[in-house]
Design a protein around this motif. Structure first.
Motif, PDB file in Angstrom:
ATOM      1  N   SER B 170       0.848  -1.205   0.000  1.00 51.63           N
ATOM      2  CA  SER B 170       0.000   0.000   0.000  1.00 51.63           C
ATOM      3  C   SER B 170       0.878   1.247   0.000  1.00 51.63           C
ATOM      4  N   GLY B 174       1.558   4.104  -3.186  1.00 47.11           N
ATOM      5  CA  GLY B 174       1.411   5.546  -2.957  1.00 47.11           C
ATOM      6  C   GLY B 174       2.682   6.288  -3.310  1.00 47.11           C
ATOM      7  N   GLN B 178       3.353   8.959  -6.390  1.00 46.60           N
ATOM      8  CA  GLN B 178       3.838  10.296  -6.069  1.00 46.60           C
ATOM      9  C   GLN B 178       5.141  10.596  -6.840  1.00 46.60           C
ATOM     10  N   ILE B 210       0.992  10.032   2.550  1.00 47.92           N
ATOM     11  CA  ILE B 210      -0.295  10.577   2.133  1.00 47.92           C
ATOM     12  C   ILE B 210      -0.783  11.530   3.222  1.00 47.92           C
ATOM     13  N   TYR B 382      -8.449   8.979   5.343  1.00 50.13           N
ATOM     14  CA  TYR B 382      -8.162  10.164   4.530  1.00 50.13           C
ATOM     15  C   TYR B 382      -9.020  11.363   4.902  1.00 50.13           C
TER      16      TYR B 382
END
Lengths: 313, 420
Positions: B170, B174, B178, B210, B382
């Protein structure tokens, strides 16, 4: 309006090739107490499960009040199962209320009905007690009461006396009679207790191995195998039974002599007067008696006469 | 209103069976505590994830400077240097090795994941840079030209049954996304004349976790899924409870009455929904109590309660379907576990999974809990609001209604009709 409230037409039920009920055809009249008498495993419960729609017959048809089983109003039948089927974590009152709601009984009618049932079955002071805290006899009575909370026309009682103490049994029997006499209900009763079938039933169907053996009133059934009393003789050596039976059959006015589960079962008129001759006959063949009893003819003797065996527990 | 009488009956039975209720309520507490202690760090600093890098990349020459650059090495360096925010702890403990070595270590779980950089990785990055330059300097021409056909695939390899792989992959996904974004942004800045931009500089992208997840522990990432796993297991309790009604014969008593399948199941749904509400509250409270970091404040928790309850109701419906096919509560527990545990993997409760396709159909998209996980992650991880969860919530409600309808049909057919 049909003459018979329930009619089974040649119903058969098989379980994996085993015929639990085999071509049962009978008609039950409105307002009678109809007894199903037979040993455990005879097919009584299977028969009534088909009559109430819990079980589909493998073949044959059940007609209720002239209508096919599928179309009949469920509220017309009340069933008291053999096992105690209650919600342990509800009170007596809550159980009644639940079943009343499930049968759409109006609230005011239900309230009155609950009060009467609690009173009739001596449960008034237990109304708010959780079922799990009731005695076995009380649970049995509640089990029965839940079957009639919606005032059904037909009440099916599957072995209602099973496990009851004499006091609870007496309450139950009185209640069954009042269902017929006071409320005009049709009561269908399965039992393996001779006494129960004899005292409560207007008509008795004797059933064994899934087949109907005989159907009549208890009196007619007893008359059919003839009058007389029953003498039961136990010998010290059961191997001598054959010889003794041969000897006793030669005696005058002896109606029948059978060996039932190692015991000699003799039916004769004026049996008490014949006892000296019976004992002489036993001695003549060189046998010795361990026990002897004399009793009146019962439905069990009808069963023995029909099957050659006692009712199995 | 027969369903209402059934609801009252079920509620009383649930509440009066104190031991049973205690275990139903205790389970989520126990469950959250175990996972919290196992994955929450419990006050310890974050630990690096063990990552193997297999670099097959071949260098390319930059058109602007003529410099030869191996972007695979650049990415490796970047992963080695990346740290948790406001911490000296590295995100990854990187080891370079061959593919065979990496496979061996993955099998023995001595590493969490392996990143395999293909030989055309630099070529792809270069194509991306060129395309970015073109779109920045001449957008019209760029829109008419076809995008560069130099796609390379970075492989993140690992043991999908290993929790650490789930977490590592995970984070890697990410970071890689990025990385690509940073290349585009820095290229655009360089073309527009931002002083001091050099190819080597713009690739020195700063890895940022994140947003909002800077202080997150593994537990924080997996907690939303754990909530879903816990409520999924409720299906087993519901199935066992309904099957007990069959076993004790009380269902046969009800079956002889005028009650319908809908009355029994909708009536049962109401008290069990209350159990779900309490369970989800307990799960959230315990999670927070043992240090769960979530975003969005109290609103997030309240929305999560709603989302969790919808997922829980779906579990109740699943329990009703299970109860239609079993004969006793032991079978209910066995079948319930057999269904709910694999299902929790399918819906991505433990780590995000791609759509699981069966005969070309994304099977997990039809499971309400897939959307529950998405909505909870969106809310708690989030910090999303209603806009972000509206779609998964609406879909999960529709799927829950369908599941309940299936439950009513199969239960009525298998349990409330005369036995054949």
């Amino acid at each position: 309006m049909a003459d018979y409230i329930i009619e089974t037409q040649d119903i058969t039920r098989e379980f994996d090739g085993f015929k639990a009920v085999d071509g049962l055809s009978l008609q039950i009249k409105k307002g009678e107490v109809f007894g199903f008498l037979g040993p455990n495993g005879a097919g009584k419960t299977t028969s009534i499960n088909m009559m109430v729609g819990l079980l589909k017959p493998t073949s044959g048809q059940v007609i209720i009040d002239g209508q096919d089983m599928e179309k009949f109003d469920k509220a017309a039948i009340g069933v008291c199962p053999q096992e105690i089927v209650l919600w342990d974590n509800l009170t007596c009152q809550e159980c009644f209320k639940l079943m009343g709601d499930m049968y759409e009984v109006p609230k005011d009618v239900l309230k009155q009905r609950i009060g009467k049932l609690l009173e009739d079955l001596f449960l008034t002071d237990k109304a708010n007690v959780l079922v799990r805290n009731l005695s076995g006899g009380m649970k049995r009575r509640l089990n029965l009461a839940l079957a009639v909370v919606h005032q059904p026309e037909i009440v099916l009682l599957d072995e209602p006396s099973e496990g009851l103490d004499p006091q609870s049994r007496r309450v139950l029997w009185e209640y069954i009679i009042s269902l017929r006499d006071d409320e005009g209900k049709t009561v269908i009763l399965t039992t393996h207790l001779m006494d129960e079938a004899d005292r409560l039933s207007d008509r008795v169907a004797i059933i064994d191995h899934g087949k109907l053996l005989k159907l009549d009133t208890p009196e007619n059934l007893k008359k059919e195998i003839g009058g007389g009393d029953i003498v039961e003789i136990t010998l010290t050596d059961a191997l001598m039974n054959g010889k003794v039976i041969g000897k006793l059959e030669e005696m005058e006015n002896v109606l029948s002599v059978l060996e039932v589960e190692g015991i000699i079962n003799l039916r004769a008129l004026n049996a008490v007067g014949k006892l000296p001759k019976i004992m002489d006959g036993i001695e003549e063949v060189g046998a010795r008696m361990a026990d002897l009893s004399v009793r009146q003819n019962t439905l069990e003797d009808v069963f023995i006469d029909l099957t050659g065996t006692r009712l199995r527990e | 209103m027969k369903f209402f009488s059934i609801a009252i009956k079920d509620l009383k039975e649930l509440v009066r069976d104190r031991k049973g209720l205690f275990f139903i309520m205790l389970f989520p507490v126990f469950f959250m505590l175990v996972f919290g202690f196992a994955f929450g760090g419990m006050g310890e600093s974050n630990t690096p994830h063990k990552l193997a890098i297999v670099n097959y990349d071949k260098p390319v020459t930059l058109p602007t400077t003529g410099e030869s650059v191996n972007f695979g090495n650049n990415l490796t360096q970047l992963l080695e240097d990346a740290k948790y925010e406001d911490s000296d702890v590295h995100l990854f403990n990187v080891t370079k090795m061959s593919e065979n070595e990496a496979d061996e270590l993955l099998k023995s779980r001595d590493i969490d994941a392996a990143l395999i950089i293909p030989d055309n990785f630099s070529e792809s990055v270069l194509a991306l840079i060129n395309h970015t330059i073109m779109t920045t300097t001449n957008p019209l021409a760029a829109s008419e030209s076809t995008p560069p056909d130099a796609t390379s695939t970075l492989i993140i390899r690992g043991d999908t049954g290993f929790m650490n792989f789930g977490v590592s992959q995970s984070i890697l996904v990410g970071v890689l996304a990025q990385y690509q974004d940073e290349i585009v942004i820095h290229t655009q800045n360089a073309v527009r004349g931002t002083p001091g931009t050099q190819p080597t500089v713009f690739l020195n992208s700063k890895v940022e976790p994140i947003e909002g997840t800077q202080n997150f522990t593994t537990f924080d990432f997996i907690a939303p899924g754990m909530i879903v796993f816990a409520i999924l297991l409720l299906a087993t309790a519901v199935a066992a409870s309904l099957t007990r009604e069959v076993e004790t014969g009380t269902l046969a008593r009800l079956k002889l009455s005028k009650m319908r399948g809908f009355d029994l199941l909708f009536g049962g749904l109401i008290p069990w929904s209350l159990v779900v509400v309490v369970q989800v509250i307990i799960l959230l409270v315990v999670a927070v109590a043992i240090g769960f970091h979530w975003q969005g404040g109290i609103n997030s928790l309240l929305w999560s309660l709603l989302v969790g309850v919808i997922g829980g109701i779906a579990s109740i419906a699943l329990g009703m379907i299970i109860a239609a096919f079993v004969q006793n509560d032991r079978q209910a527990v066995n079948l319930g576990t057999l269904i709910t545990v694999p299902m929790s993997f399918l819906v991505g409760a433990f780590y995000p999974l791609p759509d699981v396709e069966i005969l070309g159909v994304p099977f997990n998209a039809f499971l309400p809990w897939t959307h529950t996980v998405k909505a909870l992650t969106s809310l708690l991880t989030y910090g999303g609001g209603w806009n972000e969860i509206a779609y998964p919530v609406v879909v999960s409600v529709i799927l829950t209604v369908i599941l309940f309808a299936i439950g009513v049909v199969v239960f009525s057919k298998n349990r409330l009709k005369a036995e054949n």
